[in-house]
Design a protein around this motif. Structure first.
Motif, PDB file in Angstrom:
ATOM      1  N   GLY A 203       0.833  -1.196   0.000  1.00 35.96           N
ATOM      2  CA  GLY A 203       0.000   0.000   0.000  1.00 35.96           C
ATOM      3  C   GLY A 203       0.868   1.247   0.000  1.00 35.96           C
ATOM      4  O   GLY A 203       1.950   1.261  -0.595  1.00 35.96           O
ATOM      5  N   ASN A 204       0.436   2.276   0.731  1.00 34.32           N
ATOM      6  CA  ASN A 204       1.143   3.559   0.643  1.00 34.32           C
ATOM      7  C   ASN A 204       2.000   3.899   1.861  1.00 34.32           C
ATOM      8  O   ASN A 204       2.432   5.041   2.008  1.00 34.32           O
ATOM      9  N   ASN A 205       2.249   2.916   2.738  1.00 38.37           N
ATOM     10  CA  ASN A 205       3.020   3.248   3.953  1.00 38.37           C
ATOM     11  C   ASN A 205       3.845   2.064   4.464  1.00 38.37           C
ATOM     12  O   ASN A 205       3.913   1.824   5.660  1.00 38.37           O
ATOM     13  N   TRP A 206       4.485   1.354   3.550  1.00 40.65           N
ATOM     14  CA  TRP A 206       5.230   0.162   3.950  1.00 40.65           C
ATOM     15  C   TRP A 206       6.670   0.212   3.450  1.00 40.65           C
ATOM     16  O   TRP A 206       7.228  -0.784   3.036  1.00 40.65           O
ATOM     17  N   ALA A 207       7.266   1.410   3.500  1.00 41.92           N
ATOM     18  CA  ALA A 207       8.626   1.629   2.994  1.00 41.92           C
ATOM     19  C   ALA A 207       8.700   1.199   1.529  1.00 41.92           C
ATOM     20  O   ALA A 207       7.714   1.301   0.804  1.00 41.92           O
ATOM     21  N   ARG A 208       9.856   0.723   1.065  1.00 43.56           N
ATOM     22  CA  ARG A 208      10.048   0.332  -0.340  1.00 43.56           C
ATOM     23  C   ARG A 208       9.715   1.486  -1.296  1.00 43.56           C
ATOM     24  O   ARG A 208       9.395   1.274  -2.467  1.00 43.56           O
ATOM     25  N   GLY A 209       9.715   2.715  -0.783  1.00 39.14           N
ATOM     26  CA  GLY A 209       9.393   3.873  -1.604  1.00 39.14           C
ATOM     27  C   GLY A 209       7.911   4.173  -1.692  1.00 39.14           C
ATOM     28  O   GLY A 209       7.496   5.105  -2.395  1.00 39.14           O
ATOM     29  N   THR A 210       7.085   3.398  -0.982  1.00 42.70           N
ATOM     30  CA  THR A 210       5.626   3.568  -1.111  1.00 42.70           C
ATOM     31  C   THR A 210       5.153   4.931  -0.615  1.00 42.70           C
ATOM     32  O   THR A 210       4.274   5.551  -1.226  1.00 42.70           O
ATOM     33  N   GLN A 215       2.186   8.940  -1.341  1.00 40.81           N
ATOM     34  CA  GLN A 215       1.789  10.038  -0.459  1.00 40.81           C
ATOM     35  C   GLN A 215       2.303  11.388  -0.938  1.00 40.81           C
ATOM     36  O   GLN A 215       1.566  12.369  -0.924  1.00 40.81           O
ATOM     37  N   THR A 216       3.556  11.447  -1.331  1.00 41.15           N
ATOM     38  CA  THR A 216       4.152  12.737  -1.654  1.00 41.15           C
ATOM     39  C   THR A 216       4.159  13.033  -3.150  1.00 41.15           C
ATOM     40  O   THR A 216       3.785  14.121  -3.575  1.00 41.15           O
ATOM     41  N   MET A 217       4.576  12.068  -3.952  1.00 40.27           N
ATOM     42  CA  MET A 217       4.525  12.271  -5.400  1.00 40.27           C
ATOM     43  C   MET A 217       3.103  12.177  -5.939  1.00 40.27           C
ATOM     44  O   MET A 217       2.813  12.648  -7.032  1.00 40.27           O
ATOM     45  N   LYS A 218       2.240  11.517  -5.156  1.00 40.23           N
ATOM     46  CA  LYS A 218       0.820  11.383  -5.508  1.00 40.23           C
ATOM     47  C   LYS A 218       0.596  10.614  -6.817  1.00 40.23           C
ATOM     48  O   LYS A 218      -0.312  10.928  -7.584  1.00 40.23           O
ATOM     49  N   LEU A 219       1.419   9.582  -7.045  1.00 37.08           N
ATOM     50  CA  LEU A 219       1.176   8.704  -8.176  1.00 37.08           C
ATOM     51  C   LEU A 219       0.045   7.737  -7.825  1.00 37.08           C
ATOM     52  O   LEU A 219      -0.233   7.491  -6.648  1.00 37.08           O
ATOM     53  N   GLU A 220      -0.578   7.183  -8.834  1.00 30.38           N
ATOM     54  CA  GLU A 220      -1.762   6.354  -8.624  1.00 30.38           C
ATOM     55  C   GLU A 220      -1.397   4.887  -8.455  1.00 30.38           C
ATOM     56  O   GLU A 220      -0.412   4.412  -9.027  1.00 30.38           O
ATOM     57  N   MET A 221      -2.202   4.158  -7.680  1.00 32.55           N
ATOM     58  CA  MET A 221      -2.054   2.706  -7.564  1.00 32.55           C
ATOM     59  C   MET A 221      -3.277   2.040  -8.187  1.00 32.55           C
ATOM     60  O   MET A 221      -4.366   2.629  -8.230  1.00 32.55           O
ATOM     61  N   PRO A 222      -3.118   0.813  -8.686  1.00 30.29           N
ATOM     62  CA  PRO A 222      -4.253   0.098  -9.274  1.00 30.29           C
ATOM     63  C   PRO A 222      -5.375  -0.104  -8.256  1.00 30.29           C
ATOM     64  O   PRO A 222      -5.132  -0.191  -7.052  1.00 30.29           O
ATOM     65  N   GLU A 223      -6.591  -0.209  -8.762  1.00 31.89           N
ATOM     66  CA  GLU A 223      -7.754  -0.375  -7.887  1.00 31.89           C
ATOM     67  C   GLU A 223      -7.648  -1.623  -7.027  1.00 31.89           C
ATOM     68  O   GLU A 223      -8.010  -1.619  -5.847  1.00 31.89           O
ATOM     69  N   LYS A 224      -7.132  -2.712  -7.596  1.00 38.21           N
ATOM     70  CA  LYS A 224      -6.993  -3.953  -6.835  1.00 38.21           C
ATOM     71  C   LYS A 224      -6.054  -3.765  -5.642  1.00 38.21           C
ATOM     72  O   LYS A 224      -6.260  -4.359  -4.578  1.00 38.21           O
ATOM     73  N   VAL A 225      -5.027  -2.962  -5.825  1.00 37.71           N
ATOM     74  CA  VAL A 225      -4.092  -2.697  -4.740  1.00 37.71           C
ATOM     75  C   VAL A 225      -4.784  -1.866  -3.673  1.00 37.71           C
ATOM     76  O   VAL A 225      -4.645  -2.123  -2.467  1.00 37.71           O
ATOM     77  N   LYS A 226      -5.538  -0.857  -4.079  1.00 37.91           N
ATOM     78  CA  LYS A 226      -6.287  -0.033  -3.120  1.00 37.91           C
ATOM     79  C   LYS A 226      -7.222  -0.891  -2.281  1.00 37.91           C
ATOM     80  O   LYS A 226      -7.308  -0.747  -1.060  1.00 37.91           O
ATOM     81  N   GLU A 227      -7.912  -1.801  -2.938  1.00 36.15           N
ATOM     82  CA  GLU A 227      -8.911  -2.628  -2.260  1.00 36.15           C
ATOM     83  C   GLU A 227      -8.283  -3.593  -1.261  1.00 36.15           C
ATOM     84  O   GLU A 227      -8.867  -3.868  -0.203  1.00 36.15           O
ATOM     85  N   ASN A 228      -7.098  -4.116  -1.557  1.00 34.81           N
ATOM     86  CA  ASN A 228      -6.535  -5.190  -0.749  1.00 34.81           C
ATOM     87  C   ASN A 228      -5.332  -4.823   0.108  1.00 34.81           C
ATOM     88  O   ASN A 228      -5.091  -5.447   1.144  1.00 34.81           O
ATOM     89  N   ALA A 229      -4.556  -3.830  -0.309  1.00 32.00           N
ATOM     90  CA  ALA A 229      -3.300  -3.548   0.399  1.00 32.00           C
ATOM     91  C   ALA A 229      -3.254  -2.192   1.089  1.00 32.00           C
ATOM     92  O   ALA A 229      -2.403  -1.976   1.952  1.00 32.00           O
ATOM     93  N   LEU A 230      -4.154  -1.302   0.727  1.00 30.71           N
ATOM     94  CA  LEU A 230      -4.068   0.056   1.259  1.00 30.71           C
ATOM     95  C   LEU A 230      -4.241   0.092   2.775  1.00 30.71           C
ATOM     96  O   LEU A 230      -3.449   0.710   3.492  1.00 30.71           O
ATOM     97  N   GLU A 231      -5.243  -0.597   3.278  1.00 27.92           N
ATOM     98  CA  GLU A 231      -5.494  -0.566   4.730  1.00 27.92           C
ATOM     99  C   GLU A 231      -4.491  -1.401   5.522  1.00 27.92           C
ATOM    100  O   GLU A 231      -3.884  -0.899   6.482  1.00 27.92           O
ATOM    101  N   PRO A 232      -4.252  -2.679   5.176  1.00 28.36           N
ATOM    102  CA  PRO A 232      -3.298  -3.471   5.968  1.00 28.36           C
ATOM    103  C   PRO A 232      -1.839  -3.116   5.701  1.00 28.36           C
ATOM    104  O   PRO A 232      -0.967  -3.439   6.500  1.00 28.36           O
ATOM    105  N   GLY A 233      -1.554  -2.475   4.580  1.00 26.38           N
ATOM    106  CA  GLY A 233      -0.179  -2.114   4.262  1.00 26.38           C
ATOM    107  C   GLY A 233       0.460  -2.993   3.206  1.00 26.38           C
ATOM    108  O   GLY A 233       1.279  -2.530   2.420  1.00 26.38           O
ATOM    109  N   TYR A 234       0.094  -4.273   3.188  1.00 24.64           N
ATOM    110  CA  TYR A 234       0.611  -5.194   2.175  1.00 24.64           C
ATOM    111  C   TYR A 234      -0.385  -6.323   1.970  1.00 24.64           C
ATOM    112  O   TYR A 234      -1.288  -6.545   2.791  1.00 24.64           O
ATOM    113  N   PHE A 235      -0.223  -7.069   0.870  1.00 23.80           N
ATOM    114  CA  PHE A 235      -1.141  -8.155   0.563  1.00 23.80           C
ATOM    115  C   PHE A 235      -0.370  -9.249  -0.157  1.00 23.80           C
ATOM    116  O   PHE A 235       0.360  -8.985  -1.114  1.00 23.80           O
TER     117      PHE A 235
END
Length: 311
Positions: A203-210, A215-235
């Motif tokens: 997701g957007n807060n698990w290091a690896r440049g996420t 958060q800062t560059m505001k690039l987009e993530m795929p919808e599937k990633v938003k649905e599954n990894a955004l809240e827990p951090g990884y999937f």
């Protein structure tokens, strides 16, 4: 006449040397007193668990957590955790520094620390608190920029930390705008990694440049990633579903100790981002933190990759 003058000249030279030595001695003594006073001064740091009296200018820090943040502020570390020590970005700065753990209390005692930094999950925090002022941080409680400012407060370098945060944010946001202008406002980016068992998407807060990418560059993530990894951090992912989580661009964290055999499968090779050479490969060991040193490294890598190298 010359015989009479010589003793007087020698005497004058002796007196001047003596005066000079006295003044030098006074200066050295003054500097020593200043250093002793500085070493003995403390500040009250408001930690997660309450106020802690810490040295105003710590000179022997054992950092079992947040060591990279301390290094970025040129904190004087005498002991560090093994994971930070293995990171190729920090090895030069940590040359000669002892590797310690929360379980080896005796070794920590031997280092005579004046400040200890740990994770709130660490063992033996009470024992370490008896050795030196000990401050614990809960991973993820603060965002990656707030964490650096907090370390700045702890080391009595808050202004320096704030200036870096402001400057970095400005540069990263500008880079994000430039990248989006090139790849498109709606272009998506996925961050993958693998270990010995599975592949993962972040997701957007698990290091690896996420944090930087999303958060800062505001690039987009795929919808599937938003649905599954955004809240827990990884999937965790199986090879078969990798294409469903792949963005137009991929950041691949390559774990040299993991099982990357899926990279040789047709499933991976048929992903459009892979076919179009839109994959940024990074060494996992170098990108598992979100401190200034790592972030500056990643900012340079991403700018070069997105703006100069990738199609």
């Amino acid at each position: 006449m010359r015989k009479i003058l010589i003793p007087f000249l020698l005497l004058a030279i002796f007196i001047l040397q003596a005066c000079g030595s006295t003044e030098t001695s006074k200066t050295e003594q003054k500097e020593e007193n200043t250093n002793q006073k500085s070493a003995s001064e403390t500040i009250t740091y408001q930690s997660e668990t309450g106020p802690v009296e810490v040295p105003a200018n710590p000179t022997r820090i054992v950092a079992l957590s947040n060591a990279p943040n301390v290094l970025a502020l040129e904190g004087e570390i005498v002991g560090v955790d093994e994971w930070t020590n293995m990171n190729p970005l920090f090895q030069e700065k940590l040359e000669g520094i002892e590797v310690v753990s929360e379980e080896n209390i005796e070794k920590i005692v031997e280092l005579e620390p004046d400040l200890i930094i740990v994770g709130s999950h660490s063992k033996n925090i009470d024992k370490m608190s008896e050795i030196a002022p000990t401050v614990a941080y809960t991973w993820g409680k603060l965002d990656y920029l707030e964490q650096q400012i907090e370390i700045g407060k702890l080391l009595n370098k808050e202004q320096e930390a704030k200036e870096w945060v402001e400057d970095f944010t400005t540069r990263a946001e500008e880079a994000g705008k430039e990248i989006k202008e090139k790849i498109g406002e709606d272009a998506t980016v996925s961050v993958f990694e693998y270990d010995t068992k599975s592949a993962y998407v972040f997701g957007n807060n698990w290091a690896r440049g996420t944090e930087l990418l999303y958060q800062t560059m505001k690039l987009e993530m795929p919808e599937k990633v938003k649905e599954n990894a955004l809240e827990p951090g990884y999937f965790a992912l199986s090879t078969e579903v990798l294409p469903e989580f792949a963005g137009d661009y991929i950041v691949l964290s390559k774990n040299q100790d993991g099982d990357g055999s899926f990279l040789e499968t047709q499933t991976w090779k048929n992903i459009p981002a892979v076919q179009n050479n839109r994959v940024i490969e990074l060494d996992t060991k170098a990108i598992t933190y979100s401190d200034p040193i790592t972030l500056e490294y990643l900012l340079d890598v991403f700018k070069k990759a997105f703006l100069e190298e990738l199609n």
